[in-house]
Design an enzyme around this catalytic site. Structure first.
Site, PDB file in Angstrom:
ATOM      1  N   ASP A  57      37.412  27.286 -39.704  1.00  0.00           N
ATOM      2  CA  ASP A  57      36.523  28.384 -39.334  1.00  0.00           C
ATOM      3  C   ASP A  57      37.318  29.689 -39.185  1.00  0.00           C
ATOM      4  O   ASP A  57      38.323  29.737 -38.474  1.00  0.00           O
ATOM      5  CB  ASP A  57      35.820  28.053 -38.020  1.00  0.00           C
ATOM      6  CG  ASP A  57      34.842  29.123 -37.596  1.00  0.00           C
ATOM      7  OD1 ASP A  57      33.676  29.076 -38.018  1.00  0.00           O
ATOM      8  OD2 ASP A  57      35.259  30.030 -36.839  1.00  0.00           O
ATOM      9  N   CYS A 102      18.807   8.082  -0.722  1.00  0.00           N
ATOM     10  CA  CYS A 102      19.069   8.775   0.538  1.00  0.00           C
ATOM     11  C   CYS A 102      18.223  10.043   0.625  1.00  0.00           C
ATOM     12  O   CYS A 102      18.164  10.825  -0.323  1.00  0.00           O
ATOM     13  CB  CYS A 102      20.549   9.128   0.630  1.00  0.00           C
ATOM     14  SG  CYS A 102      21.004  10.077   2.100  1.00  0.00           S
ATOM     15  N   ARG A 139      17.247   2.148  -1.647  1.00  0.00           N
ATOM     16  CA  ARG A 139      16.417   3.327  -1.896  1.00  0.00           C
ATOM     17  C   ARG A 139      17.268   4.583  -1.804  1.00  0.00           C
ATOM     18  O   ARG A 139      18.377   4.569  -1.235  1.00  0.00           O
ATOM     19  CB  ARG A 139      15.271   3.395  -0.889  1.00  0.00           C
ATOM     20  CG  ARG A 139      15.720   3.541   0.566  1.00  0.00           C
ATOM     21  CD  ARG A 139      14.567   3.825   1.502  1.00  0.00           C
ATOM     22  NE  ARG A 139      14.982   3.895   2.892  1.00  0.00           N
ATOM     23  CZ  ARG A 139      15.548   4.946   3.455  1.00  0.00           C
ATOM     24  NH1 ARG A 139      15.798   6.031   2.721  1.00  0.00           N
ATOM     25  NH2 ARG A 139      15.893   4.929   4.730  1.00  0.00           N
ATOM     26  N   THR A 181      22.386   0.096   5.673  1.00  0.00           N
ATOM     27  CA  THR A 181      21.248   1.006   5.816  1.00  0.00           C
ATOM     28  C   THR A 181      20.214   0.823   4.717  1.00  0.00           C
ATOM     29  O   THR A 181      19.092   1.325   4.821  1.00  0.00           O
ATOM     30  CB  THR A 181      21.723   2.472   5.805  1.00  0.00           C
ATOM     31  OG1 THR A 181      22.401   2.748   4.564  1.00  0.00           O
ATOM     32  CG2 THR A 181      22.661   2.743   6.969  1.00  0.00           C
ATOM     33  N   CYS A 223      20.971  13.394   1.084  1.00  0.00           N
ATOM     34  CA  CYS A 223      21.786  13.976   0.009  1.00  0.00           C
ATOM     35  C   CYS A 223      21.073  14.064  -1.327  1.00  0.00           C
ATOM     36  O   CYS A 223      21.575  14.684  -2.264  1.00  0.00           O
ATOM     37  CB  CYS A 223      23.092  13.202  -0.153  1.00  0.00           C
ATOM     38  SG  CYS A 223      22.896  11.543  -0.860  1.00  0.00           S
ATOM     39  N   CYS A 265      23.576   6.779  -2.069  1.00  0.00           N
ATOM     40  CA  CYS A 265      23.866   8.200  -1.889  1.00  0.00           C
ATOM     41  C   CYS A 265      24.729   8.718  -3.033  1.00  0.00           C
ATOM     42  O   CYS A 265      25.314   7.954  -3.805  1.00  0.00           O
ATOM     43  CB  CYS A 265      24.619   8.448  -0.576  1.00  0.00           C
ATOM     44  SG  CYS A 265      23.856   7.764   0.902  1.00  0.00           S
ATOM     45  N   CYS A 294      27.599  12.934   0.018  1.00  0.00           N
ATOM     46  CA  CYS A 294      26.557  12.898   1.048  1.00  0.00           C
ATOM     47  C   CYS A 294      27.087  13.449   2.373  1.00  0.00           C
ATOM     48  O   CYS A 294      28.149  13.019   2.854  1.00  0.00           O
ATOM     49  CB  CYS A 294      26.065  11.464   1.245  1.00  0.00           C
ATOM     50  SG  CYS A 294      24.749  11.325   2.484  1.00  0.00           S
TER      51      CYS A 294
END
Length: 496
Positions: free
Chosen positions: A426, A66, A64, A30, A69, A34, A38
């Site tokens: 402490d 998604c 690139r 695709t 998501c 993602c 997703c």
């Protein structure tokens, strides 16, 4: 975490949100990448999947983001805040915007390595070189501003660190498959780009998240004029590369609403990164709470605070000087603090520069320690910023005359974010330890804390958290600094 294919694919196929931010899922068929959770109805076949350590690595592979998501809308990997090596330090400095301000040579110089070595280390560790990591960060910052504010797009490009409008447009189109204008029209936006003169953003957090634990800790130590707290809202002054600014932080269960007032929008990236560090928003409780819960003395405490976080800092030098000053902080700061060009309510001054404090001629033992600390900070011998070498910083701190080992551990914990630092000396910590059946003496408590490695710092804050009274229902003293009065008090304090 290691990118074990079977483990990563199992997390992806089960859409496990716990792994969001830890790694990126690239789908070659695709052309997108993602987050592991997703919600796509079809899980990609193993043969079509590649896992990446960072979004920048996926972008270099030609993928690139998604649109379903939104992998840019999750917190970053908690690994970069806990790692003490060159890669971890580099990732923190890149998040702070050092590449945008000083370029790769400046980043390499701060890390005391060559640009070529830095390139090699980052490519081997995270799959992308410094310029690609900075570009990815600029793109995500730009999209956040485009979609959540009404800032003019040209101003967004500058605020996100882009050198030109063309570069801004091309990068967003390549990564998000949309122009800035298309991203803006796809969502509702504020009618006023700068409500109240500020810029408001939603800072993503990794659930579960304890919304008030860190804020209450900060509120209990708020320094008038520089910090203030009221109605579950924490505000403070920020010292940023382009000049002083302020931030208002309103925590919720699934985000923190942050309103920034800055001298220049170019400082937005650094301001966001420092506030994320201050509130420990990228931490993953699933990493450290199981280790702490394995100790019966802490098991019930971990169940009570499943979203435990560790308070950080926005200015390590300020934290160090305040640690040494102790009860004298307000008086000394009041005499030396610089007024803000435009006061923001009760926020009126910036914390003094180390050089100003180093020039003080003070006769007491505390003053000698303060002066030694300030001189080391001013000269650069001691660095307590995002790119500091923790091992070197510890050695320098231990060499500061008069600085107690417990104070060194406290600074390692809160100024440098070392998750395994443990200030066993402490008093509050030892008192809380006693209340939960743990050893009270420093040696015994330190020995018991070995069970909690490498997360002893979170154990310390868990005990502190259990020992204090919530302050979210009341206002803390937030009166502004009165320099002209406090200057006389400072002189009286030091016998001048």
């Amino acid at each position: 975490m290691d990118l074990d294919f079977e483990r990563c694919y199992q997390a992806t196929s089960s859409r496990d949100p716990r792994f969001d931010g830890w790694f990126i899922v690239g789908v070659r068929t695709t052309g997108i990448y993602c987050r592991p959770s997703c919600p796509s109805p079809v899980c990609p076949k193993p043969a079509n999947v590649t896992f990446y350590r960072t979004a920048a690595a996926a972008q270099l592979a030609g993928l690139r983001a998604c649109k379903r998501c939104r992998p840019d809308a999750v917190p970053g990997s908690p690994e970069w805040n806990t790692r003490a090596d060159v890669v971890g330090r580099a990732m923190r400095l890149i998040a702070d915007g050092v590449v945008d301000r000083e370029g790769v040579p400046g980043l390499a110089r701060q890390l005391a390595v060559s640009a070529r070595q830095l390139h090699r280390l980052l490519v081997e560790a995270v799959g992308a070189p410094p310029l690609a990591l900075a570009r990815s960060q600029r793109a995500y910052q730009a999209r956040l501003l485009v979609e959540t504010t009404g800032m003019p797009l040209g101003e967004v490009a500058f605020a996100a660190g882009f050198a030109s409008i063309r570069q801004f447009n091309d990068t967003l189109r390549e990564i998000f498959d949309a122009t800035p204008s298309q991203l803006r029209t796809a969502v509702r936006r504020h009618s006023d780009p700068h409500p109240g003169g500020g810029l408001t953003l939603r800072l993503a957090v990794r659930p579960p998240y304890d919304p008030y634990g860190v804020v209450e800790w900060l509120a209990a130590r708020a320094l008038p004029g520089i910090e203030e707290y009221a109605d579950a809202t924490y505000r403070r002054v920020l010292r940023l590369p382009g000049g002083p600014g302020t931030v208002t932080l309103r925590p919720a269960s699934d985000h923190v609403l942050a309103t920034f007032k800055l001298a220049t929008v170019a400082d937005l990236g650094a301001a966001v990164a420092r506030c994320r560090h201050l509130l420990d928003l990228d931490a993953d409780p699933a990493s450290y709470l199981p280790v702490l819960a394995a100790d019966p003395a802490l098991a019930s405490l971990t169940k009570a605070v499943p979203g435990l976080r560790l308070p950080g800092t926005v200015d390590g030098a300020e934290t160090a000087l305040r640690t040494v000053l102790g009860i004298h902080t307000r008086t000394v700061v009041a005499a030396l603090a610089d007024p803000l060009p435009s006061p923001d309510g009760g926020l009126t001054h910036t914390f003094p520069e180390p050089a100003a404090i180093a020039d003080l001629s003070l006769p007491t033992a505390t003053a000698n320690t303060l002066r030694a600390m300030a001189q080391r900070l001013a000269s650069g011998e001691l660095r307590l910023d995002e790119g500091a070498d923790r091992l070197l910083a510890r050695r320098v701190l231990l060499a500061v005359p008069g600085l107690r080992p417990g104070q060194v551990e406290d600074l390692m914990l809160h100024a440098l974010g070392d998750p395994d630092a443990f200030p066993a000396a402490d008093r509050t910590l030892r008192s809380a330890a006693k209340a939960h059946g743990l050893p009270v003496d420093t040696t015994g408590l330190t020995r018991r804390a070995d069970r909690w490695r490498p997360w002893r710092g979170y154990a310390a804050h868990l005990l502190w958290r259990a020992s204090r009274t919530p302050t979210t229902s009341r206002n803390l003293d937030s009166c502004p600094i009165q320099s002209q009065v406090a200057s006389d008090q400072c002189a009286d304090l030091w016998g001048r």
